[in-house]
Design an enzyme around this catalytic site. Structure first.
Site, PDB file in Angstrom:
ATOM      1  N   HIS A 154      -1.581   3.277  -5.420  1.00 55.54           N
ATOM      2  CA  HIS A 154      -0.290   2.585  -5.269  1.00 55.54           C
ATOM      3  C   HIS A 154      -0.313   1.236  -5.993  1.00 55.54           C
ATOM      4  O   HIS A 154       0.612   0.908  -6.739  1.00 55.54           O
ATOM      5  CB  HIS A 154      -0.001   2.385  -3.781  1.00 55.54           C
ATOM      6  CG  HIS A 154       1.202   1.535  -3.492  1.00 55.54           C
ATOM      7  ND1 HIS A 154       2.490   1.933  -3.763  1.00 55.54           N
ATOM      8  CD2 HIS A 154       1.302   0.288  -2.953  1.00 55.54           C
ATOM      9  CE1 HIS A 154       3.342   0.982  -3.394  1.00 55.54           C
ATOM     10  NE2 HIS A 154       2.651  -0.028  -2.905  1.00 55.54           N
ATOM     11  N   ARG A 199       2.797  -4.947 -15.409  1.00 51.96           N
ATOM     12  CA  ARG A 199       1.752  -5.325 -16.370  1.00 51.96           C
ATOM     13  C   ARG A 199       1.113  -4.048 -16.900  1.00 51.96           C
ATOM     14  O   ARG A 199       0.020  -3.665 -16.469  1.00 51.96           O
ATOM     15  CB  ARG A 199       0.681  -6.176 -15.671  1.00 51.96           C
ATOM     16  CG  ARG A 199       1.166  -7.477 -15.035  1.00 51.96           C
ATOM     17  CD  ARG A 199       0.062  -8.133 -14.197  1.00 51.96           C
ATOM     18  NE  ARG A 199      -0.394  -7.256 -13.112  1.00 51.96           N
ATOM     19  CZ  ARG A 199       0.202  -7.176 -11.911  1.00 51.96           C
ATOM     20  NH1 ARG A 199       1.228  -7.940 -11.638  1.00 51.96           N
ATOM     21  NH2 ARG A 199      -0.240  -6.333 -11.006  1.00 51.96           N
ATOM     22  N   GLU A 230       2.995   5.100   5.094  1.00 53.73           N
ATOM     23  CA  GLU A 230       1.810   4.379   5.549  1.00 53.73           C
ATOM     24  C   GLU A 230       1.302   4.958   6.868  1.00 53.73           C
ATOM     25  O   GLU A 230       2.010   5.689   7.547  1.00 53.73           O
ATOM     26  CB  GLU A 230       2.137   2.890   5.778  1.00 53.73           C
ATOM     27  CG  GLU A 230       2.744   2.185   4.576  1.00 53.73           C
ATOM     28  CD  GLU A 230       2.686   0.661   4.688  1.00 53.73           C
ATOM     29  OE1 GLU A 230       1.998   0.141   5.584  1.00 53.73           O
ATOM     30  OE2 GLU A 230       3.353   0.005   3.861  1.00 53.73           O
ATOM     31  N   ASP A 253       7.243   1.570   6.013  1.00 59.09           N
ATOM     32  CA  ASP A 253       7.494   0.165   5.672  1.00 59.09           C
ATOM     33  C   ASP A 253       8.653   0.114   4.684  1.00 59.09           C
ATOM     34  O   ASP A 253       8.471  -0.103   3.487  1.00 59.09           O
ATOM     35  CB  ASP A 253       6.208  -0.420   5.074  1.00 59.09           C
ATOM     36  CG  ASP A 253       6.376  -1.861   4.631  1.00 59.09           C
ATOM     37  OD1 ASP A 253       7.159  -2.589   5.257  1.00 59.09           O
ATOM     38  OD2 ASP A 253       5.712  -2.254   3.647  1.00 59.09           O
ATOM     39  N   GLN A 312      13.032  -7.828  -3.124  1.00 58.90           N
ATOM     40  CA  GLN A 312      11.616  -8.188  -3.238  1.00 58.90           C
ATOM     41  C   GLN A 312      11.303  -8.823  -4.593  1.00 58.90           C
ATOM     42  O   GLN A 312      10.597  -9.833  -4.678  1.00 58.90           O
ATOM     43  CB  GLN A 312      10.765  -6.926  -3.032  1.00 58.90           C
ATOM     44  CG  GLN A 312       9.268  -7.160  -2.961  1.00 58.90           C
ATOM     45  CD  GLN A 312       8.502  -5.874  -2.622  1.00 58.90           C
ATOM     46  OE1 GLN A 312       9.106  -4.869  -2.235  1.00 58.90           O
ATOM     47  NE2 GLN A 312       7.184  -5.894  -2.765  1.00 58.90           N
ATOM     48  N   LYS A 316      11.344  -6.802   3.426  1.00 64.49           N
ATOM     49  CA  LYS A 316      10.571  -5.922   4.307  1.00 64.49           C
ATOM     50  C   LYS A 316      10.968  -6.065   5.770  1.00 64.49           C
ATOM     51  O   LYS A 316      10.793  -5.133   6.546  1.00 64.49           O
ATOM     52  CB  LYS A 316       9.079  -6.292   4.199  1.00 64.49           C
ATOM     53  CG  LYS A 316       8.488  -6.154   2.808  1.00 64.49           C
ATOM     54  CD  LYS A 316       8.090  -4.734   2.507  1.00 64.49           C
ATOM     55  CE  LYS A 316       7.211  -4.653   1.272  1.00 64.49           C
ATOM     56  NZ  LYS A 316       6.682  -3.285   1.077  1.00 64.49           N
ATOM     57  N   THR A 354       1.168   1.423   1.340  1.00 65.89           N
ATOM     58  CA  THR A 354       1.592   2.737   0.863  1.00 65.89           C
ATOM     59  C   THR A 354       0.398   3.592   0.472  1.00 65.89           C
ATOM     60  O   THR A 354      -0.427   3.179  -0.341  1.00 65.89           O
ATOM     61  CB  THR A 354       2.515   2.565  -0.359  1.00 65.89           C
ATOM     62  OG1 THR A 354       3.522   1.632  -0.022  1.00 65.89           O
ATOM     63  CG2 THR A 354       3.133   3.875  -0.760  1.00 65.89           C
TER      64      THR A 354
END
Lengths: 440, 440
Positions: free
Chosen positions: A145, A154, A213, A245, A252, A265, A371
């Site tokens: 994850h 990135r 999760e 979650d 975010q 969250k 996750t």
């Protein structure tokens, strides 16, 4: 905690007939704990143990005073409206209670006549969050994850340099953790400005996601300033549940620098009602192995015992229904599957890390795993991963497409443990439905 | 909440003589709430109200049943061991109780004879955290702090683009919040590797810091999914305390990407024992103004009332003692002073933001302001700012230097409100001592 005992005998049968139905998930080898009351009731929730399609009323059982010693003390701790008192007692008590419950529910048990009146149909009860959760911490233990998410930001260097040394975690919000069946309104909030210097966007979240999760309920815990060493860490784990979650990706992305996720969250998190004890999972422990070339963890995160049975094989899946699919009577669509054993950090490592600085853990504290995506693309535990942040929408069997969740979508997380020659141990399911945003 | 009433009359005197001593900080116009018990006792903590150098035992007062109506209900809510029940009631109850307390403690009050036996010396009691804190959120509301910290990482672009739009906050750890006088062991943890690719460092934190903050205790709160609009937000604020958000800068630098600070903060946070109600602060409300050219907040964070009295002038200071200074009997060294009114975001904005996504706030939840640094260099609320992360150590009056905190250093945070013609309203002090790290 990985030792097998008489309660793990795969040949055990219960006088509760439904517990012996193959693959029912709640055989006498499971015996998970939760809190329940009659559906639609307004009384206090009571502690119960699931067996087959029944739930055993533990407060009523305690009134019978059937046992002595540790098991009696543990049973007495089940007379409140949460599991906190039981969680506080520790492994000797948990184990003694499990053994007596197993003996009392077996075929031929002398207690059968006295226990039968204490069983309710599971279909006739409703649940609450099983413990008063003092603090909730969410980790990030799937390297798959972390890599998949990092790659979107990135591409050449997806994993941050600390990932393979630090079990990354952060504090979540305890007040908005709800139990399976939770309905919540789509959150509203700020989003990144369309162009640099513009005012941010504001409105209902447009990139609402789930995260697959597991939740880990803490047992006795530690005083502030003390540490839980890695060798002792599993004795502080009461059991596991499933955790969703829910995440607002667009909120975010705009809010999370530099202090981490917050409103993205804390509008809702959902857990399954039944906590499967670590002892019940003993048959599914597996070696905790890292790929070749991974760095050796620092000493406070290393232990031999851990390497022998540090992981647990828990099979996880995500399913989705929509307003359309439910109106058509279609089966839920499975979006992905994964397994807890593929996590980079073990449960023991999480507790040892969390307390190495003296942070106090209390009975009923909840640790989320983060996750749990697996190594394969179709093992992704969130839509952000499955759809590459919406670039590759998925098509559902009934023809609808999804990049992120729509209003009235229902996410169903399921988890179970299975292996040849042993009854399936279910962690139940964790469902939640997205309601439309409330007008601002 | 900014309206003045009879309890704010600067001419009021109490029959508790010490409350009338100039600048004692706890005059009859203050009346802060806390929980206390006899020093060294092992009984339950009880709710008390500070007046001069005394504390009024509220449970004992309730037993007298001196009042009717809202004040009686509010007094009844003071018979437990925390302030949560009182916090849950809301402004009408808080205000009614304050009025009756003020009347009963005034010179000439008919109740004097019955209340005198219910007073204890404040010097003879000890305190606990005044509320069961369900969730603790820490914000980042000083633009001066955010800029100073950001400058150390990004000299040309210290403030992140979201800062002036989003009241940045994150979840902290409730379980390790302690009350003034807290001693804690220097935390141990991982630090950034000396060279890329090396293993991280591990050991006692070498850059231990304090953060000068205020804490905001939440009142009634909201159901999950509901919002607290900015116009109503202050009616959900019970009062303020002082907060030291101890911070391990070297641990923080290595762990905080991408999910924010975790072990660098959750080893200890310390608050002052007395909660000064928002009503007591009414004489110190000030216009909430932003500098010219600052962006207009989004509508859910804007309100006219807010612009008239959105800020509070609370004078803050940080003092330090060391093992050496205490052995020499030296006065504590003042490291800095600042004022809460210089914050970029108001308390009302924090609550409106926190709940815009439906996040549930409960009575007793704590919001930290974040480090309250002022616009001047000597108004920095942390050593990281004062010493430029250790590049410019400070010299203490007795000759020692400090870049960060040493073992046995004691940090003393103080706060009060003052203005001509009005008695000083003290928030008391918040002290803590750093003990050496425990061996790993």
């Amino acid at each position: 905690m990985s030792q097998l005992n008489e309660t793990h005998d795969p040949g055990l049968k219960s006088w509760v007939a439904s517990a012996n139905v193959p693959n029912n998930g709640f055989p006498i080898q499971n015996l998970p704990f939760g809190v329940f009351r009659e559906k639609g009731g307004n009384g206090a929730f009571r502690v119960g143990v699931a067996i087959g399609d029944k739930v055993l009323d533990m407060a009523a059982l305690a009134a019978l005073q059937p046992w002595q010693g540790l098991a009696a003390d543990a049973l007495q701790a089940c007379t409140g409206s949460t599991l906190n008192a039981l969680m506080a007692l520790g492994t000797a008590h948990w184990s003694a209670l499990r053994r007596e419950l197993s003996r009392a529910l077996r075929e031929g048990a002398a207690l059968q006549n006295r226990l039968e009146p204490l069983l309710l149909d599971r279909a006739a009860v409703e649940h609450d969050v099983p413990a008063l959760i003092g603090d909730y911490t969410d980790f990030y233990i799937s390297v798959h994850h972390a890599t998949a998410v990092g790659r979107q930001f990135r591409p050449d260097n997806p994993l941050l340099p600390n990932y393979k040394w630090v079990p990354i975690g952060y504090h979540g919000r305890a007040s908005t953790i709800g139990v399976s069946g939770q309905h919540f309104h789509r959150p509203v909030g700020q989003t990144r400005p369309a162009a640099e210097g513009d005012a941010p966007g504001f409105g209902p979240c447009a990139r609402l996601d789930y995260e697959l999760e597991l939740g880990i309920f803490v047992g006795p815990g530690n005083a502030q300033g003390q540490r839980i060493g890695i060798e002792a860490a599993e004795s502080h784990i009461f059991g596991l549940c499933i955790l969703n979650d829910w995440s607002a990706r667009d909120l975010q992305a705009w809010e999370y620098q530099p202090l981490g996720p917050f409103l993205a969250k804390n509008f809702a998190s959902t857990i399954s009602p039944w906590v499967v004890t670590l002892e019940a999972l003993a048959p599914f422990r597996e070696p905790f192995r890292r790929a070749e070339g991974e760095p050796q963890p620092l000493p406070y995160l290393s232990c031999d015992a851990n390497s022998k049975a540090g992981a647990v094989s828990v099979e996880l899946e995500v399913l989705l229904t929509t307003e359309q699919s439910r109106s058509q009577g279609a089966e839920p669509a499975r979006l992905s599957r994964s397994n807890f054993r593929d996590a980079y950090w073990s449960m023991a490592q999480l507790l040892a890390h969390h307390t190495v600085n003296g942070c106090r853990m209390q009975p009923g504290d909840l640790l989320g795993t983060g996750t749990l995506s697996g190594p394969q693309e179709d093992e992704a535990g969130s839509l952000m991963e499955l759809t590459l942040s919406g670039k590759n929408p998925i098509t559902l069997p009934w023809g609808e497409e999804r990049s992120f969740l729509h209003d009235h979508d229902e996410v169903i997380l399921r988890a179970h443990c299975s292996k040849p020659g042993y009854p399936v141990i279910s962690l139940g399911e964790c469902t939640g439905i997205v309601l439309p945003a409330l007008p601002v």
